[in-house]
Design a protein around this motif. Structure first.
Motif, PDB file in Angstrom:
ATOM      1  N   ALA A 138      92.393  30.271  49.836  1.00 24.77           N
ATOM      2  CA  ALA A 138      91.742  30.916  50.935  1.00 24.77           C
ATOM      3  C   ALA A 138      90.598  29.762  51.263  1.00 24.77           C
ATOM      4  CB  ALA A 138      91.565  32.169  51.517  1.00 24.77           C
ATOM      5  N   ILE A 139      90.698  28.173  50.864  1.00 24.45           N
ATOM      6  CA  ILE A 139      89.153  27.601  50.781  1.00 24.45           C
ATOM      7  C   ILE A 139      89.600  26.437  51.702  1.00 24.45           C
ATOM      8  CG2 ILE A 139      88.271  26.857  48.636  1.00 24.45           C
ATOM      9  CD1 ILE A 139      89.092  28.127  46.622  1.00 24.45           C
ATOM     10  N   ARG A 140      88.158  26.242  52.036  1.00 22.54           N
ATOM     11  CA  ARG A 140      87.854  25.461  52.735  1.00 22.54           C
ATOM     12  C   ARG A 140      88.558  23.594  51.878  1.00 22.54           C
ATOM     13  NH1 ARG A 140      84.603  21.766  55.066  1.00 22.54           N
ATOM     14  NH2 ARG A 140      85.311  20.877  57.173  1.00 22.54           N
ATOM     15  N   PHE A 141      89.713  22.741  52.584  1.00 25.59           N
ATOM     16  CA  PHE A 141      90.020  21.865  52.139  1.00 25.59           C
ATOM     17  C   PHE A 141      88.942  20.850  51.730  1.00 25.59           C
ATOM     18  CE2 PHE A 141      91.847  17.583  51.510  1.00 25.59           C
ATOM     19  CZ  PHE A 141      92.001  17.752  49.746  1.00 25.59           C
ATOM     20  N   PRO A 142      88.052  20.213  50.860  1.00 26.39           N
ATOM     21  CA  PRO A 142      86.648  19.489  50.944  1.00 26.39           C
ATOM     22  C   PRO A 142      86.976  18.341  52.602  1.00 26.39           C
ATOM     23  CG  PRO A 142      87.092  19.091  49.070  1.00 26.39           C
ATOM     24  CD  PRO A 142      88.121  19.668  49.825  1.00 26.39           C
ATOM     25  N   SER A 143      86.033  17.935  52.704  1.00 31.04           N
ATOM     26  CA  SER A 143      85.952  17.100  53.853  1.00 31.04           C
ATOM     27  C   SER A 143      85.598  15.517  53.541  1.00 31.04           C
ATOM     28  CB  SER A 143      85.688  17.002  55.365  1.00 31.04           C
ATOM     29  OG  SER A 143      83.951  17.625  54.886  1.00 31.04           O
ATOM     30  N   SER A 144      84.444  15.539  53.325  1.00 28.25           N
ATOM     31  CA  SER A 144      84.090  14.166  52.354  1.00 28.25           C
ATOM     32  C   SER A 144      84.767  14.021  50.938  1.00 28.25           C
ATOM     33  CB  SER A 144      82.437  14.465  52.708  1.00 28.25           C
ATOM     34  OG  SER A 144      81.839  14.647  53.091  1.00 28.25           O
ATOM     35  N   LEU A 145      86.043  13.075  51.011  1.00 28.96           N
ATOM     36  CA  LEU A 145      86.497  12.933  49.501  1.00 28.96           C
ATOM     37  C   LEU A 145      86.782  11.126  49.731  1.00 28.96           C
ATOM     38  CD1 LEU A 145      89.974  14.810  51.347  1.00 28.96           C
ATOM     39  CD2 LEU A 145      88.476  15.283  49.136  1.00 28.96           C
ATOM     40  N   LEU A 146      86.689  10.946  48.317  1.00 31.70           N
ATOM     41  CA  LEU A 146      87.027   9.687  47.899  1.00 31.70           C
ATOM     42  C   LEU A 146      88.437   9.120  47.962  1.00 31.70           C
ATOM     43  CD1 LEU A 146      84.093   9.661  45.127  1.00 31.70           C
ATOM     44  CD2 LEU A 146      84.289   8.085  47.459  1.00 31.70           C
TER      45      LEU A 146
END
Length: 312
Positions: free
Chosen positions: A224-232
């Motif tokens: 239930a954690i938002r997946f990171p939007s800023s990825l490499l």
């Protein structure tokens, strides 16, 4: 109208392909002619024949020489590929005649690189004259290279294909995933780490829809954690390591084999994060029904033998 492939194949000659490659290298008809052993008038005639065969002009004549247009760049690129394939064919036949298997081209996804390199090293120790080409990329790309005949086999996953029935595959090894970070990462001394602890850090991951990325997204969703939007995003082990070395706050998801390789060389630290999901196993993939070259058979046998040793 562009001629059909049978017409091109019947009229295009190997020396003409060599001339295209030389023109791409030099941009000069005279220099290209000298390289392939033609007179300048002979090279000019050969180029005219090539353009007639392909149904279009390939070069623009300028004061500086010949400049390839878009069609010319395309023709030169494929001429290089064909000529390289001829070189590989010669190399493989020579190897077969000498009894050492010749050459093999193999693809591998990042997580399976250590698995492949162990097998290649073992094979080379017994077949020291054998040539091996290794291409590291995502499963989707590797399958397309198998389809195009650029690879003999690959360690990847057929689940990413819309037509997995096109391939023969053997399960090699289950994949265990690990999170790695710089040896100076803020959580380097933690006894236990959760996704919540890592959510704010910049992640180095495979691109979307790749199995490893899908598993990570599923872990975030289940927690239930938002997946990171800023990825490499990268499919390269070296790029992953370089990013971790340059920024102590980055974290990366890799296979345990890759993680342990990094740790053995004191390049990264494995963070103590446990996953609830299981990753898809590595598969040894070839084209269904297609015969393997001697070199490909040797490498396949080495990998399958290693699977028995690993208990995969």
């Amino acid at each position: 109208m562009t001629p059909n492939v049978n017409s091109i194949a019947s009229r295009l000659h190997v020396r003409q392909l060599r001339l295209l490659v030389a023109l791409g290298d030099h941009g000069s008809l005279l220099k290209a002619a000298n390289q392939v052993g033609l007179t300048q008038p002979g090279a000019s005639k050969a180029l005219q024949e090539i353009e007639t065969t392909l149904g279009t002009a390939l070069f623009t004549r300028t004061r500086r020489g010949l400049e390839a247009n878009d069609a010319g760049h395309c023709a030169i690129r494929y001429a290089r590929l064909i000529y390289t394939d001829l070189s590989h064919m010669r190399e493989e036949i020579a190897g077969i005649l000498r009894g050492h298997g010749g050459r093999v081209a193999v693809g591998v996804i990042m997580g399976a690189v250590p698995l492949l390199t162990r097998a290649v090293s073992a094979l080379i120790s017994r077949q020291p004259e054998m040539s091996v080409e290794i291409i590291e990329d995502a499963s989707e790309t590797l399958l397309s290279l198998i389809d195009a005949g650029r690879l003999d086999l690959a360690i990847c996953r057929t689940s990413v294909s819309q037509h997995p029935e096109m391939y023969e595959s053997v399960k090699l090894q289950d994949e265990t995933l690990a999170v790695v970070a710089n040896v100076q990462h803020p959580l380097r001394k933690a006894k236990k780490v959760t996704l919540k602890d890592l959510a704010a850090y910049r992640w180095v991951v495979y691109r979307a829809n790749m199995p490893m990325r899908v598993l990570l997204e599923r872990e975030f969703q289940q927690a239930a954690i938002r997946f990171p939007s800023s990825l490499l995003e990268t499919t390269s082990a070296f790029a992953t390591l370089s990013l971790l070395q340059d920024n102590p706050s980055f974290v990366a998801l890799v296979s345990i084999d890759v993680a342990q390789f990094f740790v053995r060389h004191e390049a990264t630290r494995i963070l103590p994060l446990s996953f609830t999901s299981r990753s898809e196993p590595y598969e040894l993939v070839t084209t269904r029904g297609a015969p393997l070259s001697p070199g490909a058979r040797l490498l396949r046998n080495e990998l399958v033998a290693g699977k028995v040793v690993l208990g995969g």
